[in-house]
Design a protein around this motif. Structure first.
Motif, PDB file in Angstrom:
ATOM      1  N   SER A 200     -34.268   1.682 -33.735  1.00  0.00           N
ATOM      2  CA  SER A 200     -34.224   2.304 -32.293  1.00  0.00           C
ATOM      3  C   SER A 200     -34.927   1.433 -31.286  1.00  0.00           C
ATOM      4  N   GLY A 201     -34.955   0.068 -31.654  1.00  0.00           N
ATOM      5  CA  GLY A 201     -35.907  -0.705 -30.718  1.00  0.00           C
ATOM      6  C   GLY A 201     -35.262  -1.090 -29.343  1.00  0.00           C
ATOM      7  N   THR A 202     -36.002  -1.692 -28.405  1.00  0.00           N
ATOM      8  CA  THR A 202     -35.681  -2.014 -27.182  1.00  0.00           C
ATOM      9  C   THR A 202     -36.201  -3.259 -26.817  1.00  0.00           C
ATOM     10  N   GLN A 203     -35.392  -4.025 -26.010  1.00  0.00           N
ATOM     11  CA  GLN A 203     -36.012  -5.340 -25.242  1.00  0.00           C
ATOM     12  C   GLN A 203     -35.664  -5.193 -23.779  1.00  0.00           C
ATOM     13  N   GLN A 204     -36.797  -5.119 -23.028  1.00  0.00           N
ATOM     14  CA  GLN A 204     -36.660  -4.995 -21.624  1.00  0.00           C
ATOM     15  C   GLN A 204     -37.412  -6.344 -20.995  1.00  0.00           C
ATOM     16  N   ASP A 205     -36.769  -6.865 -20.042  1.00  0.00           N
ATOM     17  CA  ASP A 205     -37.162  -8.024 -19.122  1.00  0.00           C
ATOM     18  C   ASP A 205     -36.994  -7.435 -17.597  1.00  0.00           C
ATOM     19  N   ALA A 206     -38.130  -7.615 -16.749  1.00  0.00           N
ATOM     20  CA  ALA A 206     -38.100  -7.066 -15.419  1.00  0.00           C
ATOM     21  C   ALA A 206     -38.503  -8.217 -14.405  1.00  0.00           C
ATOM     22  N   LEU A 207     -37.937  -8.613 -13.299  1.00  0.00           N
ATOM     23  CA  LEU A 207     -38.490  -9.347 -11.953  1.00  0.00           C
ATOM     24  C   LEU A 207     -38.701  -8.357 -10.950  1.00  0.00           C
ATOM     25  N   HIS A 208     -39.741  -8.405 -10.328  1.00  0.00           N
ATOM     26  CA  HIS A 208     -39.904  -7.461  -9.091  1.00  0.00           C
ATOM     27  C   HIS A 208     -40.548  -8.596  -8.066  1.00  0.00           C
ATOM     28  N   LEU A 209     -39.956  -8.541  -6.875  1.00  0.00           N
ATOM     29  CA  LEU A 209     -40.330  -9.489  -5.757  1.00  0.00           C
ATOM     30  C   LEU A 209     -40.528  -8.669  -4.612  1.00  0.00           C
ATOM     31  N   ILE A 210     -41.477  -8.730  -3.679  1.00  0.00           N
ATOM     32  CA  ILE A 210     -41.775  -7.796  -2.479  1.00  0.00           C
ATOM     33  C   ILE A 210     -42.266  -8.876  -1.540  1.00  0.00           C
ATOM     34  N   VAL A 211     -41.523  -9.127  -0.099  1.00  0.00           N
ATOM     35  CA  VAL A 211     -42.232  -9.679   0.801  1.00  0.00           C
ATOM     36  C   VAL A 211     -42.331  -8.692   2.066  1.00  0.00           C
ATOM     37  N   GLU A 212     -43.582  -8.541   2.462  1.00  0.00           N
ATOM     38  CA  GLU A 212     -43.913  -7.590   3.528  1.00  0.00           C
ATOM     39  C   GLU A 212     -44.526  -8.140   4.785  1.00  0.00           C
ATOM     40  N   ALA A 213     -43.743  -7.728   6.035  1.00  0.00           N
ATOM     41  CA  ALA A 213     -44.637  -8.181   7.266  1.00  0.00           C
ATOM     42  C   ALA A 213     -44.848  -7.181   8.146  1.00  0.00           C
TER      43      ALA A 213
ATOM     44  N   GLN B 134     -46.448  -6.026  11.605  1.00  0.00           N
ATOM     45  CA  GLN B 134     -46.760  -6.293  13.034  1.00  0.00           C
ATOM     46  C   GLN B 134     -47.100  -4.998  13.935  1.00  0.00           C
ATOM     47  N   PRO B 135     -48.066  -5.105  15.080  1.00  0.00           N
ATOM     48  CA  PRO B 135     -48.314  -4.061  15.697  1.00  0.00           C
ATOM     49  C   PRO B 135     -47.124  -2.903  15.964  1.00  0.00           C
ATOM     50  N   GLU B 136     -46.091  -3.413  16.275  1.00  0.00           N
ATOM     51  CA  GLU B 136     -45.052  -2.709  16.577  1.00  0.00           C
ATOM     52  C   GLU B 136     -44.026  -2.420  15.549  1.00  0.00           C
ATOM     53  N   SER B 137     -43.934  -3.089  14.590  1.00  0.00           N
ATOM     54  CA  SER B 137     -42.731  -3.221  13.498  1.00  0.00           C
ATOM     55  C   SER B 137     -43.221  -3.676  12.338  1.00  0.00           C
ATOM     56  N   SER B 138     -42.276  -3.351  11.421  1.00  0.00           N
ATOM     57  CA  SER B 138     -42.687  -3.755   9.954  1.00  0.00           C
ATOM     58  C   SER B 138     -41.184  -4.062   9.197  1.00  0.00           C
ATOM     59  N   LEU B 139     -41.251  -5.159   8.359  1.00  0.00           N
ATOM     60  CA  LEU B 139     -40.146  -5.650   7.716  1.00  0.00           C
ATOM     61  C   LEU B 139     -40.509  -5.905   6.085  1.00  0.00           C
ATOM     62  N   LYS B 140     -39.527  -5.226   5.354  1.00  0.00           N
ATOM     63  CA  LYS B 140     -39.778  -5.127   3.855  1.00  0.00           C
ATOM     64  C   LYS B 140     -38.492  -5.796   3.405  1.00  0.00           C
ATOM     65  N   VAL B 141     -38.651  -6.888   2.553  1.00  0.00           N
ATOM     66  CA  VAL B 141     -37.535  -7.250   1.525  1.00  0.00           C
ATOM     67  C   VAL B 141     -37.997  -7.203   0.099  1.00  0.00           C
ATOM     68  N   GLU B 142     -37.043  -6.537  -0.430  1.00  0.00           N
ATOM     69  CA  GLU B 142     -37.333  -6.435  -2.212  1.00  0.00           C
ATOM     70  C   GLU B 142     -36.394  -6.686  -2.962  1.00  0.00           C
ATOM     71  N   VAL B 143     -36.364  -7.151  -4.085  1.00  0.00           N
ATOM     72  CA  VAL B 143     -35.442  -7.259  -5.192  1.00  0.00           C
ATOM     73  C   VAL B 143     -36.167  -6.856  -6.433  1.00  0.00           C
ATOM     74  N   LEU B 144     -35.460  -6.238  -7.229  1.00  0.00           N
ATOM     75  CA  LEU B 144     -35.674  -5.749  -8.654  1.00  0.00           C
ATOM     76  C   LEU B 144     -34.424  -6.069  -9.588  1.00  0.00           C
ATOM     77  N   SER B 145     -34.911  -6.744 -10.573  1.00  0.00           N
ATOM     78  CA  SER B 145     -33.868  -7.161 -11.511  1.00  0.00           C
ATOM     79  C   SER B 145     -34.316  -6.751 -12.957  1.00  0.00           C
ATOM     80  N   GLY B 146     -33.525  -6.009 -13.698  1.00  0.00           N
ATOM     81  CA  GLY B 146     -33.788  -5.712 -15.181  1.00  0.00           C
ATOM     82  C   GLY B 146     -32.923  -5.958 -16.087  1.00  0.00           C
ATOM     83  N   THR B 147     -33.184  -6.195 -17.122  1.00  0.00           N
ATOM     84  CA  THR B 147     -32.134  -6.548 -18.224  1.00  0.00           C
ATOM     85  C   THR B 147     -32.576  -5.508 -19.513  1.00  0.00           C
ATOM     86  N   GLU B 148     -31.768  -5.035 -20.472  1.00  0.00           N
ATOM     87  CA  GLU B 148     -32.328  -4.276 -21.415  1.00  0.00           C
ATOM     88  C   GLU B 148     -31.161  -4.493 -22.651  1.00  0.00           C
TER      89      GLU B 148
END
Length: 831
Positions: free
Chosen positions: A297-310, A312-326
């Motif tokens: 009943s085994g499993t193999q999981q690999d995951a990548l997670h990337l975030i860039v968050e900026a 500012q006093p009046e705004s915010s921006l967040k870009v995110e990527v998740l990638s998972g294989t199993e």
């Protein structure tokens, strides 16, 4: 089924283990209150670290924390909405010490809070919020459901037995296809099946700033309808300790008769790479390998997670990527005592039909699930006219297959007639059921705050498309071209929702909530004429729902409050509830089938509809927090598994509507800080999930059976969880006990088939070592978790079906829980 007996005195000793080590630990106990520098309001879930270590804690809902430190020590405080702060403990340490943090931006985590998450002190709902340090306290490779088992009303289990691979989450007796799951406001429930596949998101909690579990209809105003509750994950690079962290972990079971190891390797970095810029970056790779508790009943999981968050006093921006294989090997079918497998035998309880070469053409690993899923999102928010305008754009796509051995199959079913001799009546083969799917959407939202409260207006547009098809990979004895197609169909689904959320302050002590949500789904199905599908189906379905929600929250005094709410939720059936499209002998459950042709159709399976009444009390004082709530849920047309034997193709239960069911119960959660870094946390749940109006024709008895007042199978009637915790500057120790009450596995509540109560105790410790200054490698941290300390034999889930080979007889099937096992991890934090 029976559990193996163990000494109660020894179990009590394990629960008191953290107290024993206190005799060798010194240090004062100081209490701090963390507040907003502008408003002086308490700040909950502030991450607090001891300088020079990776140990820490979080402030409670009243902004309080008690830690064993001394004057002159330095605390490092961080929160997604506030500037990081280094605080040196002053010489004068009498009473509660105040720490003020400066707001940096009220966006980030706050962007979608008002629409999808409960707010402490405001929202009239039952919810639990867990911070980053709480989520990652134990060394573990377990999937998300197992890490949420401490929350009232939550029941978690896995078919592999050890909480990795195919794991399942239930809240208040509702399966996870009726629980709304989101990450940063992005719905994770598959739009077609409503399911969430946690195996696609290995180690996702490592990048989560917090997770909130709401029980009941909850505050999820878009995405999948939330009946039992909702789980909202918020990823936050600012909530994660900065720098590079490398971790390696290994675990196994202590039974010397077998080895079934788990391994984990991860590397993550968080920080602000550009000085003077309010930009935070987070990156992580995680690799998990587990052989499972049950054989094969085994499993193999690999995951990548990337975030860039900026920010500012009046705004915010967040870009995110998740990638998972199993790659996960099946263990859907459980253990069957009737066929000679003894659940009290440590070898036989690990049996897995799908890994038995005798039933799989001589192969041990012929049956597996392979999938890749990617999630990308862009989230933008800015202040506008005194409010906050937020926009999230996202895309989710995946591709993969179930590969399975099928013995003695008809060549007609698998479109093999043109390529096999006419005399062949049955063949053994390997087939793959492919799925290539994806959905993308836009979520706009505007939050307006005014003197008497706030209003949130928003919506979601989502488009989904999936290509389902099956390929024959190979046929034993006979030679054919690989990947011969034997079925195929396309599905599309478009969802449009709009909502308004109002929170009005009727008086300083009384707050009123009024929500309204509109949802429309349009679904199309188109089947390919192929092989046995000589008369393919095409149809369209449409659903429209309007759901209100209202509630009151009354603050009696600064420490005590109460709330009441009434909510409605509705949900369309899943695709498999309408049609098992890869079975050539099946017909859609639609008016006019068979012989169905293109056009808008009426399903014979009704949408589910729920009313939820909640009543709760909250006591929140320094060092003590207690929440209690009662709920009563009227559920019409609940989709109930018609029997608990799953379809052999892909493990999807067959469902049918029950006219009326009731889910009601009591939930209690508490936290008590004793002093000297010691705390006790606990929860208790009593759940009564029963049929009120539901009758089925039972073939084995050739009659209609009334199930009135029977318990709905698959969820325990009672659950209890208790943890004793010590947290010091370098050493933390904890022990927990999880009790699960009796669990029915069939609609008739057969006592001989019921799963008996069980109690499982686990322990863990974390120890950090600061390396000498001449070794510029930061610090090492060693963690150890021992699950099921007393090696209890227990079961977590069950079902039954009727065998018709001779005279019909009932077959009871059980999923065993893992025996005693450990997992140890070594982390290296680089500055």
């Amino acid at each position: 089924m029976k559990n193996s007996p163990r000494c109660c005195g020894a179990r009590l000793g394990a629960m008191l283990f953290p107290l024993i080590i206190l005799s060798v630990i010194s240090g004062a106990d100081l209490t701090f209150r963390v507040t907003d520098a502008g408003s002086n309001q308490s700040i909950s879930l502030v991450n607090v670290m001891w300088s020079g270590t990776s140990f820490g804690t979080t402030s409670d809902s009243d902004g309080l924390l008690t830690v064993p430190v001394q004057p002159g020590d330095t605390l490092l405080l961080s929160h997604i909405a506030y500037a990081d702060l280094e605080f040196q403990v002053p010489p004068d340490t009498k009473g509660i010490i105040s720490i003020s943090m400066t707001p940096q931006l009220l966006f980030g985590e706050m962007v979608f809070v008002d629409a999808t998450r409960g707010r402490t002190g405001d929202t009239p709902a039952a919810f639990t919020t867990l911070g980053h340090s709480e989520l990652n306290k134990a060394a573990s490779v377990e999937d998300v459901p197992m890490r949420l088992a401490q929350v009232p009303g939550v029941y978690s289990f896995s078919d592999a037995g050890n909480g990795v691979g195919y794991t399942y989450l239930k809240i208040r007796g509702f399966e996870q296809d009726r629980i709304g799951i989101m990450i940063n406001g992005i719905p994770l429930n598959d739009p077609e099946s409503h399911q969430v596949y946690w195996v696609d998101h290995g180690d996702i909690l490592a990048g989560s700033g917090s997770v909130q579990v709401q029980r009941g209809v909850g505050n999820s105003l878009y995405g999948t309808a939330a009946f039992g509750g909702s789980v909202n994950l918020v990823t936050s690079p600012r909530a994660i300790p900065g720098g590079l962290t490398l971790q390696s972990g290994y675990g196994d079971f202590t039974d010397g008769a077998f080895s079934s190891p788990s391994r984990k390797l991860s590397a993550q970095w968080a920080g602000a790479p550009w000085p003077g810029q309010a930009v935070t970056v987070y990156g992580r790779y995680s690799g998990i390998r587990s052989d499972g508790y049950r054989l094969g009943s085994g499993t193999q999981q690999d995951a990548l997670h990337l975030i860039v968050e900026a920010l500012q006093p009046e705004s915010s921006l967040k870009v995110e990527v998740l990638s998972g294989t199993e790659v996960t090997h099946f263990s859907w079918d459980g253990i069957i005592p009737l066929y000679g497998y003894d659940l009290n035998d440590r070898e036989q309880r690990r049996y897995n039909y799908y890994a038995d070469p005798g039933y799989n053409g001589g192969r041990r690993d012929a049956n597996k699930d392979v999938f890749l899923q990617n999630i990308a999102s862009l989230q933008y928010a800015r202040k506008l006219n005194g409010g906050i305008l937020a926009l999230s754009v996202y895309g989710v796509n995946g591709r993969g297959y179930y590969e399975q051995f099928k013995g003695s199959r008809s060549p007609v079913e698998y479109n093999l007639i043109p390529v096999l001799p006419d005399t062949v009546e049955a063949v053994d083969l390997i087939r793959r059921k492919w799925l290539k799917n994806g959905y993308w959407g836009v979520i706009p939202q505007y939050t307006a705050r005014w003197s008497r409260g706030l209003a949130v207006i928003g919506g979601e547009w989502r488009s989904y498309r999936a290509d389902h098809y099956g390929l024959v990979r190979s046929v034993d004895v006979y030679s054919i071209d690989a990947d011969r197609k034997y079925y195929g169909y396309l599905t599309d689904k478009e969802t449009l929702s709009a909502y308004i959320h109002n929170l009005i302050e009727l008086s300083p002590a009384l707050k009123f909530m009024l929500d309204l949500k509109y949802t429309r789904h349009y679904y199309t199905f188109e089947q390919e004429p192929l092989g046995a599908y000589v008369d393919p189906y095409e149809y369209q379905l449409t659903y429209q729902f309007l759901d209100p929600r209202l509630g009151l929250r009354y603050t009696i005094n600064p420490a005590f409050a109460t709330f009441i709410s009434l909510s409605r939720a509705q949900r369309e059936p899943a695709d498999s509830d309408i049609y098992d499209a890869d079975d050539p002998e099946a017909d859609p459950w639609l008016e006019g089938a068979p012989g169905l042709r293109q056009g808008l159709k009426t399903p014979l399976v009704e949408p589910e509809r729920l009313w939820d009444l909640e009543l709760g009390w909250i006591y929140d004082a320094p060092g003590m927090n207690v929440t209690t709530n009662l709920y009563y849920m009227w559920f019409s047309n609940e989709l109930i598994p018609m029997d608990y034997r799953t379809i052999a193709e892909d493990g999807v239960p067959l469902h049918g509507n029950a006219d009326l069911t009731v889910h009601r119960g009591l939930e209690l959660q508490f936290t008590r800080k004793i002093g000297r870094g010691i705390s006790i946390d606990g929860s208790f749940t009593f759940a009564d999930n029963r049929f009120i109006k539901y009758a089925t024709f039972e073939w084995q008895e050739d009659s209609v059976i009334n199930h009135r007042d029977k318990q709905i199978p698959g969820h325990p009637r009672s659950m209890g969880w208790l943890r004793l915790d010590y947290a010091g500057p370098r050493l933390s120790v904890w022990t927990s006990a999880r009790h699960v009450g009796p669990l029915q596995i069939d609609r008739q509540n057969t006592s001989a088939a019921r799963i008996d109560p069980s109690t499982v105790i686990s322990v863990g410790t974390v120890y950090g070592v600061a390396l000498p200054a001449k070794i510029p490698l930061g610090q090492l941290e060693l963690s150890l978790t021992v699950n099921n300390l007393f090696d209890t034999l227990y079961e977590t889930f069950g079902y039954n079906y009727w065998d018709w080979d001779d005279a019909p007889y009932r077959v009871d099937v059980y999923w065993p829980g893992a025996t005693r096992g450990y997992f140890a991890a070594l982390s290296l934090a680089l500055p």
